[in-house]
Scaffold this active site. Sequence first.
Site, short mmCIF file in Angstrom:
data_model
loop_
_atom_site.label_atom_id
_atom_site.label_comp_id
_atom_site.label_asym_id
_atom_site.label_seq_id
_atom_site.Cartn_x
_atom_site.Cartn_y
_atom_site.Cartn_z
N ASP A 234 -49.12 -2.24 -4.59
CA ASP A 234 -48.10 -3.17 -5.06
C ASP A 234 -47.40 -2.65 -6.32
O ASP A 234 -48.05 -2.06 -7.19
CB ASP A 234 -48.80 -4.51 -5.38
CG ASP A 234 -47.86 -5.60 -5.80
OD1 ASP A 234 -47.02 -6.01 -4.99
OD2 ASP A 234 -47.96 -6.07 -6.96
N GLU A 270 -45.33 0.42 -2.72
CA GLU A 270 -44.16 -0.45 -2.79
C GLU A 270 -43.26 -0.02 -3.94
O GLU A 270 -43.60 -0.18 -5.11
CB GLU A 270 -44.56 -1.92 -3.01
CG GLU A 270 -43.35 -2.84 -2.85
CD GLU A 270 -43.18 -3.89 -3.93
OE1 GLU A 270 -42.39 -4.82 -3.74
OE2 GLU A 270 -43.82 -3.78 -5.01
C1 AAO Z 1 -44.40 -15.70 -10.21
C2 AAO Z 1 -43.19 -16.57 -10.44
C3 AAO Z 1 -42.43 -16.10 -11.66
C4 AAO Z 1 -43.36 -16.06 -12.86
C5 AAO Z 1 -44.55 -15.18 -12.55
C6 AAO Z 1 -45.56 -15.15 -13.65
O1 AAO Z 1 -42.37 -16.55 -9.29
O2 AAO Z 1 -41.36 -17.00 -11.89
O3 AAO Z 1 -42.66 -15.51 -13.97
O4 AAO Z 1 -45.20 -15.68 -11.37
O5 AAO Z 1 -46.04 -16.44 -13.88
C7 AAO Z 1 -44.85 -12.13 -6.37
C8 AAO Z 1 -43.64 -13.04 -6.40
C9 AAO Z 1 -43.24 -13.39 -7.82
C10 AAO Z 1 -44.43 -13.95 -8.56
C11 AAO Z 1 -45.46 -12.83 -8.60
C12 AAO Z 1 -46.72 -13.19 -9.39
O6 AAO Z 1 -42.56 -12.42 -5.75
O7 AAO Z 1 -42.22 -14.39 -7.76
O8 AAO Z 1 -44.03 -14.35 -9.88
O9 AAO Z 1 -45.88 -12.58 -7.24
O10 AAO Z 1 -47.30 -14.34 -8.93
C13 AAO Z 1 -39.64 -6.56 -8.37
C14 AAO Z 1 -40.73 -5.50 -8.29
C15 AAO Z 1 -41.51 -5.54 -7.00
C16 AAO Z 1 -41.96 -6.97 -6.68
C17 AAO Z 1 -40.73 -7.84 -6.62
C18 AAO Z 1 -41.06 -9.29 -6.31
O11 AAO Z 1 -40.17 -4.22 -8.49
O12 AAO Z 1 -42.64 -4.73 -7.17
O13 AAO Z 1 -40.10 -7.82 -7.92
N1 AAO Z 1 -42.74 -7.01 -5.43
C19 AAO Z 1 -44.23 -7.03 -5.47
C20 AAO Z 1 -44.81 -7.98 -4.43
C21 AAO Z 1 -44.50 -9.41 -4.82
C22 AAO Z 1 -45.18 -9.75 -6.14
C23 AAO Z 1 -45.26 -8.63 -7.08
C24 AAO Z 1 -44.79 -7.36 -6.79
C25 AAO Z 1 -46.02 -8.83 -8.32
O14 AAO Z 1 -44.36 -7.64 -3.18
O15 AAO Z 1 -44.88 -10.32 -3.83
O16 AAO Z 1 -44.47 -10.82 -6.79
O17 AAO Z 1 -47.37 -8.49 -8.02
C26 AAO Z 1 -34.48 -5.62 -8.39
C27 AAO Z 1 -35.42 -4.46 -8.59
C28 AAO Z 1 -36.75 -4.65 -7.90
C29 AAO Z 1 -37.31 -6.01 -8.26
C30 AAO Z 1 -36.29 -7.07 -7.84
C31 AAO Z 1 -36.79 -8.49 -8.09
O18 AAO Z 1 -33.98 -5.63 -7.07
O19 AAO Z 1 -34.83 -3.28 -8.06
O20 AAO Z 1 -37.63 -3.65 -8.33
O21 AAO Z 1 -38.54 -6.19 -7.54
O22 AAO Z 1 -35.12 -6.86 -8.59
O23 AAO Z 1 -36.86 -8.71 -9.44
C32 AAO Z 1 -30.11 -6.20 -5.54
C33 AAO Z 1 -30.51 -4.84 -6.08
C34 AAO Z 1 -32.02 -4.70 -6.10
C35 AAO Z 1 -32.55 -5.80 -6.96
C36 AAO Z 1 -32.18 -7.10 -6.30
C37 AAO Z 1 -32.70 -8.33 -7.01
O24 AAO Z 1 -30.47 -6.32 -4.16
O25 AAO Z 1 -29.95 -3.83 -5.25
O26 AAO Z 1 -32.43 -3.43 -6.60
O27 AAO Z 1 -30.75 -7.21 -6.25
O28 AAO Z 1 -32.11 -8.42 -8.29
#
Ligand code: AAO
Length: 534
Positions: A234, A270
């Site tokens: 992850d 990932e």
């Molecule tokens: C939760 C709550 C939050 C709170 C947090 C702490 O939702 O509000 O702040 O707890 O209390 C998962 C959930 C999260 C959750 C987290 C922990 O999705 O909502 O937070 O568990 O409970 C990034 C990372 C990527 C990650 C993804 C979700 O790079 O690694 O965010 N995925 C993994 C897992 C996922 C998990 C985690 C990681 C954490 O698969 O399930 O989170 O362990 C850009 C960046 C990406 C980034 C995204 C989202 O993307 O490039 O790297 O991913 O933003 O922030 C266009 C762009 C694209 C961009 C996108 C979105 O499409 O081209 O690049 O827009 O802006």
Amino acid sequence: MYMYLFSLPEGLQCSHVPIEMKMKVCILAVALGLGLAHHNSHVKHGRTSIVHLFEWRWADIAQECERYLGPNGYSGVQISPPSENIVVTKPWRPWWERYQPVSHNLCSRSGTEQELRDMIARCNAVGVNIYADAVINHMCSNEGGEGRHSTCGSYFNATKEEFPSVPFTAQDFNDRNCTTRSGNIEDYQDINQVRDCRLVGLLDLAHRREYVRGKIADYMNALIDMGVAGFRVDACKHMWPEDLSAIYGRLHNLNSKWFPAGSKPFIYQEVIDLGGEPIKACEYYEMGRVTEFKYGARLGTVIRKWNGEKLSDLKSWGEDWGLMPSDKALVFVDNHDNQRGHGAGGKSILTFWEPRLYRLATAFMLAHPYGMTRVMSSYRWNRHIVKGKDENDWEGPPSFPDGSTKPVPVTPEGGCGDGWVCEHRWHPIKNMVIFRNVVDGEPLCNWWDNGSNQIAFGRGSRGFIVINNDDWTLDMTLSTGLSGGTYCDVISGQKEGGQCTGKQVTVGKDGRAHFRISSSDSDPFVAIHTDSKL
Ligand code: AAO
């Protein structure tokens, strides 16, 4: 040394790197034994596709391996994170609490350590590998509080960064290396922030520390010794490649009870790289496969016919579209994040909520040779989209009032009940997984298209698929590459007891066959392969 090998100086990364320099780096890495050690997925019996049984209980996965996945040729299962996590009650037990570990104990909403062990052994026994989702970038959020509100009841104090069950203490976290005012990642254009600050407030582990590397390797090794075949790792974008490499270097070989002696765990990482950020997926290629997020986003756009794109454009699908090299890519139509608006991929992503187009996209993915394929298996939630955002994107799996996850009941028709979607059991998807196994290693050939949204292609002399995503009937005689005879279409039916339960396709001695696919068919595609020949 690690710095030089895996973390090329900014501005010199990946595509900017002269090819000769890349070659040198790769040759050096392989020579040092740091090379392609984690790229072998150890699939058995020529199987090709894994399924993500998102949020399933271990007991249900064990049964599913035995009653369905093994018999139908699935190569493996990606399981939800098995480590102990924080119990979140506001909102009530969201799925994402499992991405907030508080220890490396192996009890979670999916079951106990004993149930996990039993599941791994039973799946291995029927040739289905288990790949664990390893959450090793961080622990829980800084707002996780203090106490024993965790899935095994372990004490932790998020404010003080104390996780005595591991144990990790404040010195094991990255705070001193993070320069943002909030302590969180504020700008994805800044590599140091992305890797040394907190991802959405999640306490960021200092992987530069030998001690932290050791604890993480111990956790992964415990799973390897139990019999997993590898890991989805992850949030790799948020870890320095050289740190990951050091951790992977400490991993045991797979358990020789089920895998050949000396086998290294399979690793797929990932990394969300849609372009536009300085951190590139290619920084991770040497260490394992990498999730290709452009795949589902681009394919969804084509199948939805957005921006004037059409199926015939897929003739050059693969690296020519800016996708990573096929042998590095882990591909999927949707994942647990982007099917509900988390992560990345955008609005074009197809999911089970649009079943007809979803089946079509998944069939294309499974027929096409590019990448290693992962099928998604989801649960329904109370989707409620307000101004483009799903208000219920947090909802956890089907569960009882006390928060425990419900079992997955199988209906008499072979689908799943109680809110479990089981896309992997949908007839066309299941049969295209088998198709991919049958044609494995065969080149793409006999491409045909009408310049619009009707396409067909074969895989050597073993399989052929025809797809109609136009608004009119496809009516064509095409070269299939298959030997003459009668074949059962595996989409409308399949071969059973020497007969076809659905459409039948007659291939002539010249390899040509006539196809007619109405645009109103519930599944507007036909697929045949050598094992579906009468
Ligand atoms: C939760 C709550 C939050 C709170 C947090 C702490 O939702 O509000 O702040 O707890 O209390 C998962 C959930 C999260 C959750 C987290 C922990 O999705 O909502 O937070 O568990 O409970 C990034 C990372 C990527 C990650 C993804 C979700 O790079 O690694 O965010 N995925 C993994 C897992 C996922 C998990 C985690 C990681 C954490 O698969 O399930 O989170 O362990 C850009 C960046 C990406 C980034 C995204 C989202 O993307 O490039 O790297 O991913 O933003 O922030 C266009 C762009 C694209 C961009 C996108 C979105 O499409 O081209 O690049 O827009 O802006």
